[in-house]
Write a protein that holds these residues in place. Structure first.
Motif, PDB file in Angstrom:
ATOM      1  N   ARG A 192       0.822  -1.175   0.106  1.00 35.02           N
ATOM      2  CA  ARG A 192      -0.148  -0.151   0.067  1.00 35.02           C
ATOM      3  C   ARG A 192       0.992   1.517  -0.108  1.00 35.02           C
ATOM      4  NH1 ARG A 192      -1.799   1.018   6.150  1.00 35.02           N
ATOM      5  NH2 ARG A 192       0.322   1.043   7.332  1.00 35.02           N
ATOM      6  N   ALA A 233       3.485  -0.990   9.897  1.00 37.52           N
ATOM      7  CA  ALA A 233       2.777  -0.445  10.413  1.00 37.52           C
ATOM      8  C   ALA A 233       2.821   1.067  10.504  1.00 37.52           C
ATOM      9  CB  ALA A 233       1.665  -0.861  11.425  1.00 37.52           C
ATOM     10  N   LEU A 234       2.367   2.041  10.390  1.00 29.27           N
ATOM     11  CA  LEU A 234       2.192   3.389  10.709  1.00 29.27           C
ATOM     12  C   LEU A 234       3.175   3.602  11.751  1.00 29.27           C
ATOM     13  CD1 LEU A 234       3.430   5.619   9.617  1.00 29.27           C
ATOM     14  CD2 LEU A 234       1.639   6.958  10.052  1.00 29.27           C
ATOM     15  N   GLN A 235       3.202   2.389  13.118  1.00 27.98           N
ATOM     16  CA  GLN A 235       3.301   2.556  14.765  1.00 27.98           C
ATOM     17  C   GLN A 235       4.515   2.372  14.247  1.00 27.98           C
ATOM     18  OE1 GLN A 235       0.311   2.060  13.501  1.00 27.98           O
ATOM     19  NE2 GLN A 235      -0.961   1.787  15.151  1.00 27.98           N
ATOM     20  N   ASN A 261      -2.501   9.571   9.621  1.00 29.91           N
ATOM     21  CA  ASN A 261      -1.679   7.940   7.944  1.00 29.91           C
ATOM     22  C   ASN A 261      -2.517   9.084   7.363  1.00 29.91           C
ATOM     23  OD1 ASN A 261      -1.282   5.768   6.851  1.00 29.91           O
ATOM     24  ND2 ASN A 261      -2.698   4.429   8.226  1.00 29.91           N
TER      25      ASN A 261
HETATM   26  O1  LIG Z   1      -0.790   1.095  10.083  1.00 31.48           O
HETATM   27  C1  LIG Z   1      -1.681   1.610  10.069  1.00 31.48           C
HETATM   28  N1  LIG Z   1      -2.102   1.970  11.697  1.00 31.48           N
HETATM   29  C2  LIG Z   1      -3.413   1.045  11.984  1.00 31.48           C
HETATM   30  O2  LIG Z   1      -3.553   1.378  13.513  1.00 31.48           O
HETATM   31  C3  LIG Z   1      -3.830   1.226  10.976  1.00 31.48           C
HETATM   32  N2  LIG Z   1      -5.428   1.123  11.198  1.00 31.48           N
HETATM   33  C4  LIG Z   1      -6.086   0.926   9.807  1.00 31.48           C
HETATM   34  O3  LIG Z   1      -7.133   1.385   9.616  1.00 31.48           O
HETATM   35  N3  LIG Z   1      -5.255   1.528   9.007  1.00 31.48           N
HETATM   36  C5  LIG Z   1      -3.951   1.181  10.016  1.00 31.48           C
HETATM   37  N4  LIG Z   1      -2.805   1.451   8.827  1.00 31.48           N
END
Ligand SMILES: O=c1[nH]c(=O)c2[nH]c(=O)[nH]c2[nH]1
Length: 314
Positions: A192, A233-235, A261
């Protein structure tokens, strides 16, 4: 929540003044260093606020201790004449000026935001050196450099950072394995777009540093790490960005991030009988995910006073 009897009782007691600070907000100042043909410009938005015992001003309307906000504004311009080597040094000098000039001023808060300007590239020769015009500028990146200097007597706290550093990866980002319930519509993905606008602030544990050099290096690490980490994940990306900053810079105590995000949704081409292998996206303005976290050193001393007046998460 309902008010309790104790709350009601509390409202009937003696009324006193609580914490306060005052000053001039968003003083826009530009300093031109023109001692050489190639000019250097620095543009800041400065907010100066003083702290001390201003009870008389609030209770009695007595201005005897109130250094006018207008004077604070003028002081920003006057001190700019001596140069703005970095937002941090400029804010520190403002603090030193007010605390040493007025004995009832115990401290304060000086915030500076720096807007980036770059020399305009030029293929001409008049007033041009190294392919850049000497005194014509174009606004730089979207981001703003920030600092908040606070002073309590001789104690000084510096929290610096940046806002709105917009970054995007067109691949190298996945998001899957999340819990699903009857309201879940999000599809799992192994490819993505990951896009965000980084706001980061970090606390310096010493003032004995080259603020410009450290800022440039932190910015470099943030960008390099965002690009380098294959994101689940962005986290996870956020944490790695903070971790690498702290590993490289012992003079930084902790770092906080607020990272939206910024969703880019694959447009469904099925109704058109076309394929869309991650080529055409709908750029959603809002809502956006809001990912915020602090990355810190285990067991290290905290300094809540440095963060007390930083609004929002960071
Ligand atoms: O990187 C992400 N973290 C999330 O916590 C999250 N939640 C979501 O719907 N998309 C994403 N993407």
């Amino acid at each position: 929540m309902t008010a309790t009897a104790t709350d009601a009782q509390a409202t009937t007691g003696t009324i006193v003044l609580g914490e306060n600070q005052y000053g001039k907000a968003e003083v826009r100042v530009m300093k031109v260093d023109r001692d050489q043909a190639r000019h250097r410009i620095t543009e800041l938005s400065v907010t100066s606020q003083l702290r001390g015992d201003f009870t008389a001003a609030h209770i009695d309307g007595d201005q005897g201790r109130v250094v006018p906000t207008d004077t604070q504004k003028n002081t920003v311009f006057a001190l700019a004449k001596d140069g703005i080597p970095s937002p941090e040094e400029f804010a520190l000098r403002l603090g030193e000026h007010f605390v040493s000039s007025f004995d009832w001023i115990e401290g304060g808060r000086w915030e500076a935001k720096e807007y980036t300007w770059e020399h305009i590239p030029s293929s001409l020769t008049a007033n041009v050196s190294d392919g850049e015009h000497d005194h014509a500028f174009v606004k730089g990146g979207t981001e703003t450099r920030t600092t908040v200097v606070q002073r309590e007597g001789e104690e000084v706290f510096v929290v610096s950072g940046l806002e709105d550093l917009k970054v995007l990866k067109s691949t190298g980002s996945e998001f899957h394995g999340f819990p699903k319930d009857r309201f879940t519509t999000l599809q799992e993905t192994t490819d993505r777009i990951l896009a965000t606008s980084v706001t980061a602030r970090w606390r310096y544990t010493t003032l004995d540093i080259d603020f410009n050099a450290v800022y440039d290096d932190v910015r470099r690490i943030l960008l390099e790490t965002f690009a380098d980490v294959h994101s689940l994940a962005l986290q996870q990306t956020l944490y790695q960005m903070g971790k690498r900053v702290l590993e490289a810079h012992p003079e930084i105590g902790e770092i906080k991030f607020s990272m939206p995000n910024l969703h880019h949704f694959v447009v469904d081409f099925e109704p058109f009988g076309l394929e869309n292998p991650n080529e055409v996206f709908y750029v959603a303005d809002r809502p956006y995910g809001k990912i915020e976290a602090e990355v810190k050193r285990e067991g290290a001393d905290q300094e809540p006073r440095a963060w007390a007046t930083v609004t929002g998460f960071c």
